[in-house]
Design a protein around this motif. Structure first.
Motif, PDB file in Angstrom:
ATOM      1  N   TRP A 200       0.826  -1.213   0.000  1.00 23.70           N
ATOM      2  CA  TRP A 200       0.000   0.000   0.000  1.00 23.70           C
ATOM      3  C   TRP A 200       0.864   1.269   0.000  1.00 23.70           C
ATOM      4  O   TRP A 200       0.513   2.271  -0.607  1.00 23.70           O
ATOM      5  CB  TRP A 200      -0.899   0.021   1.243  1.00 23.70           C
ATOM      6  CG  TRP A 200      -1.992  -0.996   1.220  1.00 23.70           C
ATOM      7  CD1 TRP A 200      -2.510  -1.630   0.124  1.00 23.70           C
ATOM      8  CD2 TRP A 200      -2.697  -1.521   2.352  1.00 23.70           C
ATOM      9  NE1 TRP A 200      -3.494  -2.505   0.495  1.00 23.70           N
ATOM     10  CE2 TRP A 200      -3.639  -2.462   1.857  1.00 23.70           C
ATOM     11  CE3 TRP A 200      -2.633  -1.287   3.720  1.00 23.70           C
ATOM     12  CZ2 TRP A 200      -4.494  -3.150   2.694  1.00 23.70           C
ATOM     13  CZ3 TRP A 200      -3.489  -1.982   4.553  1.00 23.70           C
ATOM     14  CH2 TRP A 200      -4.414  -2.900   4.047  1.00 23.70           C
ATOM     15  N   TYR A 201       1.980   1.214   0.692  1.00 24.82           N
ATOM     16  CA  TYR A 201       2.797   2.413   0.870  1.00 24.82           C
ATOM     17  C   TYR A 201       3.942   2.506  -0.142  1.00 24.82           C
ATOM     18  O   TYR A 201       4.734   3.441  -0.102  1.00 24.82           O
ATOM     19  CB  TYR A 201       3.347   2.463   2.300  1.00 24.82           C
ATOM     20  CG  TYR A 201       2.239   2.504   3.334  1.00 24.82           C
ATOM     21  CD1 TYR A 201       1.608   3.699   3.651  1.00 24.82           C
ATOM     22  CD2 TYR A 201       1.805   1.330   3.951  1.00 24.82           C
ATOM     23  CE1 TYR A 201       0.581   3.736   4.576  1.00 24.82           C
ATOM     24  CE2 TYR A 201       0.773   1.353   4.876  1.00 24.82           C
ATOM     25  CZ  TYR A 201       0.160   2.558   5.186  1.00 24.82           C
ATOM     26  OH  TYR A 201      -0.858   2.598   6.101  1.00 24.82           O
TER      27      TYR A 201
ATOM     28  N   CYS B 244       7.314   2.835   1.974  1.00 25.85           N
ATOM     29  CA  CYS B 244       7.042   1.918   3.086  1.00 25.85           C
ATOM     30  C   CYS B 244       8.229   1.876   4.056  1.00 25.85           C
ATOM     31  O   CYS B 244       9.373   1.672   3.649  1.00 25.85           O
ATOM     32  CB  CYS B 244       6.766   0.518   2.543  1.00 25.85           C
ATOM     33  SG  CYS B 244       6.600  -0.741   3.828  1.00 25.85           S
TER      34      CYS B 244
ATOM     35  N   THR C 134      -0.332   4.109  -2.441  1.00 27.80           N
ATOM     36  CA  THR C 134      -1.774   4.332  -2.538  1.00 27.80           C
ATOM     37  C   THR C 134      -2.346   4.752  -1.194  1.00 27.80           C
ATOM     38  O   THR C 134      -3.540   5.014  -1.072  1.00 27.80           O
ATOM     39  CB  THR C 134      -2.489   3.052  -3.020  1.00 27.80           C
ATOM     40  OG1 THR C 134      -2.159   1.970  -2.134  1.00 27.80           O
ATOM     41  CG2 THR C 134      -2.060   2.690  -4.425  1.00 27.80           C
ATOM     42  N   ARG C 135      -1.503   4.773  -0.179  1.00 27.47           N
ATOM     43  CA  ARG C 135      -1.889   5.269   1.141  1.00 27.47           C
ATOM     44  C   ARG C 135      -0.741   6.065   1.725  1.00 27.47           C
ATOM     45  O   ARG C 135       0.412   5.920   1.311  1.00 27.47           O
ATOM     46  CB  ARG C 135      -2.231   4.114   2.094  1.00 27.47           C
ATOM     47  CG  ARG C 135      -3.474   3.331   1.720  1.00 27.47           C
ATOM     48  CD  ARG C 135      -3.849   2.358   2.823  1.00 27.47           C
ATOM     49  NE  ARG C 135      -4.964   1.523   2.434  1.00 27.47           N
ATOM     50  CZ  ARG C 135      -5.532   0.630   3.221  1.00 27.47           C
ATOM     51  NH1 ARG C 135      -5.085   0.448   4.443  1.00 27.47           N
ATOM     52  NH2 ARG C 135      -6.548  -0.116   2.794  1.00 27.47           N
ATOM     53  N   GLY C 136      -1.045   6.899   2.707  1.00 28.45           N
ATOM     54  CA  GLY C 136       0.003   7.647   3.391  1.00 28.45           C
ATOM     55  C   GLY C 136       0.236   9.023   2.789  1.00 28.45           C
ATOM     56  O   GLY C 136      -0.409   9.427   1.814  1.00 28.45           O
TER      57      GLY C 136
ATOM     58  N   MET D 113       1.326   9.930  -1.198  1.00 27.96           N
ATOM     59  CA  MET D 113       0.453   9.746  -2.356  1.00 27.96           C
ATOM     60  C   MET D 113       0.519  10.981  -3.252  1.00 27.96           C
ATOM     61  O   MET D 113       0.543  12.106  -2.777  1.00 27.96           O
ATOM     62  CB  MET D 113      -0.995   9.518  -1.924  1.00 27.96           C
ATOM     63  CG  MET D 113      -1.233   8.162  -1.286  1.00 27.96           C
ATOM     64  SD  MET D 113      -2.936   8.003  -0.712  1.00 27.96           S
ATOM     65  CE  MET D 113      -3.844   8.318  -2.233  1.00 27.96           C
TER      66      MET D 113
END
Length: 462
Positions: A431-432, A436, A456-458, A461
């Motif tokens: 996701w990150y 990450c 796609t998160r954090g 983006m």
């Protein structure tokens, strides 16, 4: 996991502080847990026999170590040969080759583990903006520089103009605030962050974009400057011992000898090389690069090489390899910084290039051309003046590694999926993505998820 055998010294470190990571993924990492440890492992890819080949002693700075060659073979550390019983400093990312690569000797890379933070405490500093103003323009600092020994602070552009005018008048460089003689000036990165915090808290004191652009055009201080103010040494050329002492008193080779029509005078400002610590005159009227465009640090190799000046006992001069145009550099291994230091992603990139029948150098050269043609978004290029970088730009080795890492990200992210090895195709995107943080301390997560992708998160983006 193959561990090195302790030399018997008491360790004050319970956890692994570093690893020797084999570049051949068939072999296991060697964990370093003691402050002093003798390494016993395979030395050739084709042999299972283990031998003692070095002793590693952790340095006090906690991020580097002293390595002693205990084998009968010369060991190559970052391109430098270390003979039997000799020592060298190794740091995070150092490449260690145990012998001639053509004979199948193992290659390792040192990976220093992040230190655990026992506690996090925030320090709140209350600063009156009146105490963060340049005494020349009377505004809050912009790109603040500090002069020594009085330690007063000014805008880079303001002090650069002051320095220029003093030099034009052949006058001593005095502090504009207290009139003390200035011996040194350099950018102050700590105060620069405070400067930004002040402007964020009160936007009313922020200058206009036009004023900032004008101030930046005046700024000439990119790396620390050592300033001489006309103090002459008493030189007696008829006595050899005094001659040698006086030569050492001169900051650089051009202070005592004219090269290419230029010789330093008593008011010449000098730059200190970030690689060897030697001095060179700060010159704006030369075509030879003195600064890395990627980090603004000064390196003397290109300058002295262009003048044909070689190293001597009196004057340290680094190799001209320390600062070269991007187009003249070559790369033989994937940088340790690539893919956010995720070695699993680095292994995948290496496999893809090999399966394509290409080489790392060819891939990097191709993407340098694309960068030059303005085909890449440079947002993630971790270099100063990213939009100005061209194949002709002079950069240091560290910044070149950052550039190669940036290009390899684009190579991977645009790669058709059918070119990826089977084990990489089966992984889901993290996701990150590249941002990450878990990939740095969780090996399983770093291996099972694809991290060469956009978040796609954090907060990263886009």
């Amino acid at each position: 996991m193959e561990l090195g055998e302790s030399s018997g010294s008491n360790s004050s470190v319970d956890d692994t502080w570093a690893k020797l990571v084999p570049l051949d993924s068939r072999f296991s990492d060697i964990e370093l847990k003691s402050n002093e440890i003798t390494i016993c492992s395979e030395i050739k890819c084709s042999q299972s026999e283990k031998q003692e080949w070095c002793k590693i002693t952790r340095e006090k700075d906690q991020i580097s170590a002293l390595m002693q060659n205990m084998s009968s073979n010369p060991i190559l550390v970052d391109g430098t040969v270390v003979q039997e019983d000799d020592t060298t400093i190794i740091r995070c990312g150092s490449e260690i080759v145990l012998g001639p690569e053509t004979d199948g000797f193992m290659k390792y890379m040192l990976k220093v583990m992040p230190t655990k933070e026992i506690s996090k405490k925030e320090l709140k500093i209350i600063l009156d903006p009146e105490h963060a103003k340049c005494s020349i323009c009377l505004n809050v600092w912009h790109d603040v520089v500090t002069v020594a020994p009085c330690l007063h602070n000014f805008c880079n552009g303001c002090f650069s103009e002051w320095l220029k005018r003093c030099q034009a008048k052949h006058a001593s460089i005095l502090c504009p605030q207290c009139r003390a003689v200035v011996q040194f000036v350099g950018r102050n990165h700590f105060l620069h962050s405070i400067e930004e915090d002040i402007l964020q808290s009160d936007s009313s004191i922020r200058r206009s974009a036009e004023d900032i652009a004008l101030l930046d055009s005046y700024a000439s201080i990119r790396s620390p400057l050592v300033i001489s103010n006309g103090r002459k040494t008493n030189r007696k050329r008829n006595r050899a011992p005094a001659d040698e002492e006086n030569v050492r008193d001169l900051p650089c080779p051009q202070c005592g000898t004219e090269y290419a029509g230029f010789q330093c005078n008593e008011r010449t400002v000098h730059l200190q090389c970030q690689a060897c610590g030697g001095m060179m005159p700060s010159r704006s009227n030369t075509s030879v690069a003195q600064h890395c465009l990627g980090c603004d640090r000064a390196f003397c190799g290109a300058y002295w090489h262009a003048l044909g000046v070689s190293r001597s006992d009196a004057y340290p001069i680094c190799s001209h390899e320390s600062l070269k145009p991007i187009a003249e550099r070559s790369v033989t291994r994937i940088p340790f910084l690539a893919h956010e230091k995720n070695r699993h992603e680095q292994d995948i990139t290496e496999k893809v290039i090999r399966q394509m029948g290409s080489s790392l150098q060819n891939v990097v050269s191709e993407w340098i051309t694309m960068m030059s043609n303005r085909e890449l978004d440079r947002t993630r290029m971790r270099l100063n003046h990213a939009e100005m970088i061209t194949p002709q730009s002079h950069v240091c080795s560290e910044c070149y590694d950052k550039l190669v890492s940036f290009l390899l990200y684009w190579f991977r992210i645009t790669l058709p999926k059918h070119l990826l090895p089977p084990e990489a195709l089966q992984r889901a995107d993290c996701w990150y993505g590249y941002a990450c943080r878990t990939q740095h301390h969780n090996e399983e997560h770093a291996r099972k998820r694809n991290h060469v992708c956009r978040p796609t998160r954090g907060s990263h983006m886009s």
